[in-house]
Design an enzyme around this catalytic site. Sequence first.
Site, mmCIF file in Angstrom:
data_model
loop_
_atom_site.group_PDB
_atom_site.id
_atom_site.type_symbol
_atom_site.label_atom_id
_atom_site.label_comp_id
_atom_site.label_asym_id
_atom_site.label_seq_id
_atom_site.Cartn_x
_atom_site.Cartn_y
_atom_site.Cartn_z
ATOM 1 N N SER A 88 6.550 2.988 12.849
ATOM 2 C CA SER A 88 5.136 3.081 13.215
ATOM 3 C C SER A 88 4.961 3.776 14.549
ATOM 4 O O SER A 88 5.821 3.664 15.445
ATOM 5 C CB SER A 88 4.587 1.655 13.325
ATOM 6 O OG SER A 88 3.319 1.675 13.939
ATOM 7 N N GLY A 141 1.662 -7.935 -1.094
ATOM 8 C CA GLY A 141 1.606 -6.886 -2.120
ATOM 9 C C GLY A 141 0.880 -7.367 -3.367
ATOM 10 O O GLY A 141 0.450 -8.525 -3.449
ATOM 11 N N HIS A 162 -8.204 -2.354 9.043
ATOM 12 C CA HIS A 162 -8.189 -0.911 9.316
ATOM 13 C C HIS A 162 -9.562 -0.267 9.166
ATOM 14 O O HIS A 162 -10.383 -0.675 8.341
ATOM 15 C CB HIS A 162 -7.165 -0.225 8.417
ATOM 16 C CG HIS A 162 -5.768 -0.653 8.731
ATOM 17 N ND1 HIS A 162 -4.981 -1.317 7.838
ATOM 18 C CD2 HIS A 162 -5.059 -0.552 9.867
ATOM 19 C CE1 HIS A 162 -3.821 -1.588 8.414
ATOM 20 N NE2 HIS A 162 -3.851 -1.137 9.644
ATOM 21 N N LEU A 163 -9.737 0.774 9.968
ATOM 22 C CA LEU A 163 -11.057 1.391 10.110
ATOM 23 C C LEU A 163 -11.658 1.859 8.777
ATOM 24 O O LEU A 163 -12.766 1.443 8.412
ATOM 25 C CB LEU A 163 -10.940 2.581 11.083
ATOM 26 C CG LEU A 163 -12.185 3.434 11.258
ATOM 27 C CD1 LEU A 163 -13.326 2.618 11.856
ATOM 28 C CD2 LEU A 163 -11.884 4.636 12.154
ATOM 29 N N TYR A 210 0.823 -1.223 0.000
ATOM 30 C CA TYR A 210 0.000 0.000 0.000
ATOM 31 C C TYR A 210 0.858 1.275 0.000
ATOM 32 O O TYR A 210 0.900 2.019 -0.984
ATOM 33 C CB TYR A 210 -0.930 -0.070 1.220
ATOM 34 C CG TYR A 210 -1.737 1.165 1.531
ATOM 35 C CD1 TYR A 210 -2.366 1.897 0.535
ATOM 36 C CD2 TYR A 210 -1.880 1.579 2.856
ATOM 37 C CE1 TYR A 210 -3.122 3.022 0.851
ATOM 38 C CE2 TYR A 210 -2.635 2.686 3.177
ATOM 39 C CZ TYR A 210 -3.246 3.414 2.168
ATOM 40 O OH TYR A 210 -3.994 4.516 2.495
ATOM 41 N N TYR A 253 4.155 -6.595 17.077
ATOM 42 C CA TYR A 253 4.412 -5.788 15.878
ATOM 43 C C TYR A 253 5.227 -4.543 16.236
ATOM 44 O O TYR A 253 6.271 -4.252 15.644
ATOM 45 C CB TYR A 253 3.073 -5.407 15.237
ATOM 46 C CG TYR A 253 3.195 -4.312 14.215
ATOM 47 C CD1 TYR A 253 3.863 -4.531 13.008
ATOM 48 C CD2 TYR A 253 2.673 -3.040 14.466
ATOM 49 C CE1 TYR A 253 3.984 -3.502 12.078
ATOM 50 C CE2 TYR A 253 2.794 -2.020 13.543
ATOM 51 C CZ TYR A 253 3.450 -2.257 12.350
ATOM 52 O OH TYR A 253 3.585 -1.241 11.445
ATOM 53 N N ARG A 281 -7.659 8.854 16.636
ATOM 54 C CA ARG A 281 -6.455 8.534 15.851
ATOM 55 C C ARG A 281 -6.113 9.701 14.941
ATOM 56 O O ARG A 281 -6.978 10.501 14.583
ATOM 57 C CB ARG A 281 -6.700 7.295 14.961
ATOM 58 C CG ARG A 281 -6.874 6.000 15.730
ATOM 59 C CD ARG A 281 -5.561 5.545 16.351
ATOM 60 N NE ARG A 281 -5.705 4.297 17.083
ATOM 61 C CZ ARG A 281 -6.106 4.208 18.360
ATOM 62 N NH1 ARG A 281 -6.410 5.295 19.046
ATOM 63 N NH2 ARG A 281 -6.199 3.040 18.950
ATOM 64 N N LYS A 291 9.152 -3.340 15.300
ATOM 65 C CA LYS A 291 9.475 -2.047 14.668
ATOM 66 C C LYS A 291 10.520 -1.308 15.498
ATOM 67 O O LYS A 291 11.456 -0.721 14.957
ATOM 68 C CB LYS A 291 8.214 -1.190 14.514
ATOM 69 C CG LYS A 291 7.281 -1.662 13.400
ATOM 70 C CD LYS A 291 7.814 -1.273 12.025
ATOM 71 C CE LYS A 291 7.022 -1.887 10.889
ATOM 72 N NZ LYS A 291 7.567 -1.632 9.565
ATOM 73 N N ALA A 332 7.661 -5.914 5.423
ATOM 74 C CA ALA A 332 7.534 -6.427 6.792
ATOM 75 C C ALA A 332 6.119 -6.946 7.012
ATOM 76 O O ALA A 332 5.191 -6.567 6.304
ATOM 77 C CB ALA A 332 7.803 -5.311 7.806
ATOM 78 N N SER A 358 3.754 -11.503 -1.026
ATOM 79 C CA SER A 358 2.959 -12.247 -0.037
ATOM 80 C C SER A 358 1.750 -11.410 0.385
ATOM 81 O O SER A 358 0.675 -11.956 0.625
ATOM 82 C CB SER A 358 3.806 -12.615 1.176
ATOM 83 O OG SER A 358 4.372 -11.452 1.755
HETATM 84 N N1 UDP Z 1 -11.874 0.242 14.551
HETATM 85 C C1 UDP Z 1 -13.232 -0.041 14.675
HETATM 86 N N2 UDP Z 1 -13.774 -0.979 13.858
HETATM 87 C C2 UDP Z 1 -13.044 -1.635 12.887
HETATM 88 C C3 UDP Z 1 -11.673 -1.311 12.748
HETATM 89 C C4 UDP Z 1 -11.122 -0.370 13.606
HETATM 90 O O1 UDP Z 1 -13.909 0.509 15.538
HETATM 91 O O2 UDP Z 1 -13.585 -2.477 12.170
HETATM 92 C C5 UDP Z 1 -11.267 1.251 15.443
HETATM 93 C C6 UDP Z 1 -10.112 0.707 16.264
HETATM 94 O O3 UDP Z 1 -10.566 0.150 17.464
HETATM 95 C C7 UDP Z 1 -9.266 1.956 16.478
HETATM 96 C C8 UDP Z 1 -9.510 2.787 15.222
HETATM 97 O O4 UDP Z 1 -10.703 2.263 14.635
HETATM 98 O O5 UDP Z 1 -9.761 2.675 17.583
HETATM 99 C C9 UDP Z 1 -8.384 2.690 14.215
HETATM 100 O O6 UDP Z 1 -8.084 1.309 14.008
HETATM 101 P P1 UDP Z 1 -7.167 0.826 12.818
HETATM 102 O O7 UDP Z 1 -7.106 -0.673 12.871
HETATM 103 O O8 UDP Z 1 -7.592 1.453 11.543
HETATM 104 O O9 UDP Z 1 -5.737 1.449 13.163
HETATM 105 P P2 UDP Z 1 -4.790 1.326 14.469
HETATM 106 O O10 UDP Z 1 -4.955 2.644 15.174
HETATM 107 O O11 UDP Z 1 -5.214 0.154 15.271
HETATM 108 O O12 UDP Z 1 -3.433 1.167 13.879
#
Ligand code: UDP
Length: 325
Positions: free
Chosen positions: A116, A36, A186-187, A11, A140, A218, A144, A74, A34
């Site tokens: 990260s 990508g 990811h959200l 990404y 993870y 975030r 890092k 990674a 793997s």
């Molecule tokens: N989150 C959520 N539902 C999902 C995925 C993520 O509520 O299906 C929330 C998660 O708990 C965090 C925020 O969204 O508070 C960002 O999560 P993400 O996995 O995108 O990134 P992270 O901050 O964990 O690297």
Amino acid sequence: MRVLVSGGAGYIGSVTAARLLARGWSVEILDDLSTGHVAAVPPGAVLHRGRLEDRDLLARVFARPFDGVVHFAARSLVAQSQARPLDYWRDNLGAAVALLERLVAGGAARCVFSSSAAVYGEPPSVPIPEDAPLAPVNTYGRTKLAMEQILADAARAHGLAAVALRYFNAAGADGQRGEHHEPETHLIPRLLRSLLDQAVEFQIFGDDYPTPDGTCVRDYVHVADLAEAHALALEWADRPGFTPLNLGGGRGWSVREVLDAVARATGRALAPAVAARRPGDPARLVASNERARQLLGWRPAHSDLPQIVADAWAWHRAHPSGYGD
Ligand code: UDP
């Protein structure tokens, strides 16, 4: 500049490779595919398919030296890192050490490393400066941090010019290139995929955090801004040393604010269920990005949440099954 991008079919790696090519630089990508996608590799980049731990392949790739290396390759799934920690230690450190050995053997070079915000764990306060305590809370993040320490050692002993870019929440899409992970955790992409595919379930993980609306906060940073930071870091890193830099937009958005932005961008009503907290999620992560601004002259010009969401939505609509591989 002649640059090697490890993990350049992923990404952030593929968007960065495209950005380096646009600078007129020569770009080669090393990726084992793997996670990508061949379709993400920008035209004009040479693709070497394989692993950094493959010594023969690495010797061939480095037959002509590079001016700089950007190291993305990674494993990067937090939950998987907790379930299979030894895979993360072996692969993440093995790949980094193999690459650095090769770089050091060829004389000093520039290395920009994909780190990260996970190196900070649960920060005592936000915004987080680079000298905040380094206390990762999952495997993870610990790999890092260990890779950063290896880089710092190599910089001290072998004259490497190393920059570790600590990304906060990478998001958005850049034209032809967007976010396609399997599984997607990811959200923003999960939310958008749930709108395009009824089979994808979306839940809010916890609304009882000590934040204004109870959901996690975030710092979302546009992938195009991340890519630009890698180009700037390669240009900047012209003397030995190790420099960690935060890359974030510098402002926090709650999960509910992201939901609102997605509802506005897509015109869909959203009323997701609230589930339990996801283990290991800190309540608030927001970057201080002052150092990257000062040293690199970087600006997170595209990292306003509405633009991030609009760009991600455009890409997901155009690519409902991701890269289709
Ligand atoms: N989150 C959520 N539902 C999902 C995925 C993520 O509520 O299906 C929330 C998660 O708990 C965090 C925020 O969204 O508070 C960002 O999560 P993400 O996995 O995108 O990134 P992270 O901050 O964990 O690297």
